[in-house]
Design a protein around this motif. Sequence first.
Motif: not given
Length: 467
Positions: A339-344, A373-378, A255-256
């Motif tokens: 919420p985390l991914l919406e921001r970063f 998302y380019p930030s997310v890895y499995l 939550v942001d």
Amino acid sequence: MSTPDTFHRDPARLLPVDPTVRAIALDLYARVADAPIISPHGHVPPSLLVNDEPYADPVALLVTGDHYVTRLLHAGGVDLADLVVGEAGRDARAVWRTLAAHWHRFAGTASGYWIEEELDGVFGITTPLGPETADAIFDEIVTALARPDFRPRALFERFGIELLATTDDPLDDLAEHAALASSGLRGRVVPTFRPDRYLDPDAPAFGDDVERLLGATGRPTDFAGYLGALEERRAHFIGHGAVSADHGIEEPFTVDLDAAEGARLFRAVLAGTADAAERRAFRGHMLVQMARMSVDDGLVMTIHPGVLRNHSTTTHARFGPDTGHDIPVAIEFTRGIRPLLERFGLERDFHLVLFAIDETTYSRELAPLAGFYPSVYLGAPWWFLDAPDAIARHRAAVTETAGFYRSSGFIDDTRAFLSIPARHDTARRVDAGFLARLVAEGRVRLPAAERVMDDLVGDIPRAVFKL
């Protein structure tokens, strides 16, 4: 030739049975069989390598602290106290005999497979473990452990470990890592920032830990001081080679909040007046703050959610945490992490590695998230799922949506130092088999499969963990 009293590992173990696919898999596996090991998340204590003391006995090497082993023995009726050397007069040989008497219970388990890999691959022992052979195997291991080439640092180099990450408390001075960095050890040993106890108001000593954190950094007892203290300790870890921050949480909820609400919640959780909803919101907001810090300082953020810790209160009271009774629970990522991914989530240099024990999340949530998302890895299957069939299920569930290059590479996540080569070899064999099937079915060309195989143990983990 093997006799009923010996066994030899099949060179094609864990590979597909079909001869055509197996031949392709053998070639793919051969490309990486001896590649260096990159282990960017685990729990081997750095003191093991700093002190470089010989292992005391086979129990210290293969049983003590390995909850894969102890939990199954406990389920079979063995009191955990009977697995502790020195408890009620128990010596190491007696504990080893207990393991041998129950060895049949490990058939088909990953831990049983790894121990046999270690006995043969590390010690050259080809006699099957059992009540009749327990003493002879015990003595053979003891003899080997007395040799210099079985000391921890010698094994580290024999295993070909390029990088080993430990997991460390934010207030650790990291002196042991500094000592290793200047010791001439071939291969890097780096710390990992693990702040869970300082972020979770439900942690047993949360208030005391926050007070220690603020005291150690000389920060004021307000939310800004608290965040600054965490940032300062992260910088200390980065200065000692850390590449990631790890978060072991039950629920992937974020939550942001604005600064004023964050400060209000901090005051409430520190005073002990926050209700369950407020404590949950604080935990969720601190995950967002940890992501912000990773954007700022470059540490890779890894999240290991979905485990209810210390399920047996009686066992926890007797033996403490990490004794085999942390149990997985069902989780949901898509809404919780939004919420985390919406921001970063679109930040160029932010790397977020998501792990799961709940297999239902693989194709439904994790692969689509990593596929956008380019930030997310499995993250690789971990803990209960770092076994051959589970690794194969993971590949089958996520590859069509996210491919191979949105994965983290294999993560052994272990305290059992001797099992690291066996675990990585298991993953390499399973990946070779999976790729070989895609080649045989005409879904991937052989040159592409060869490149993927090479990258899974090299360029992929190096890129994901910014090595």
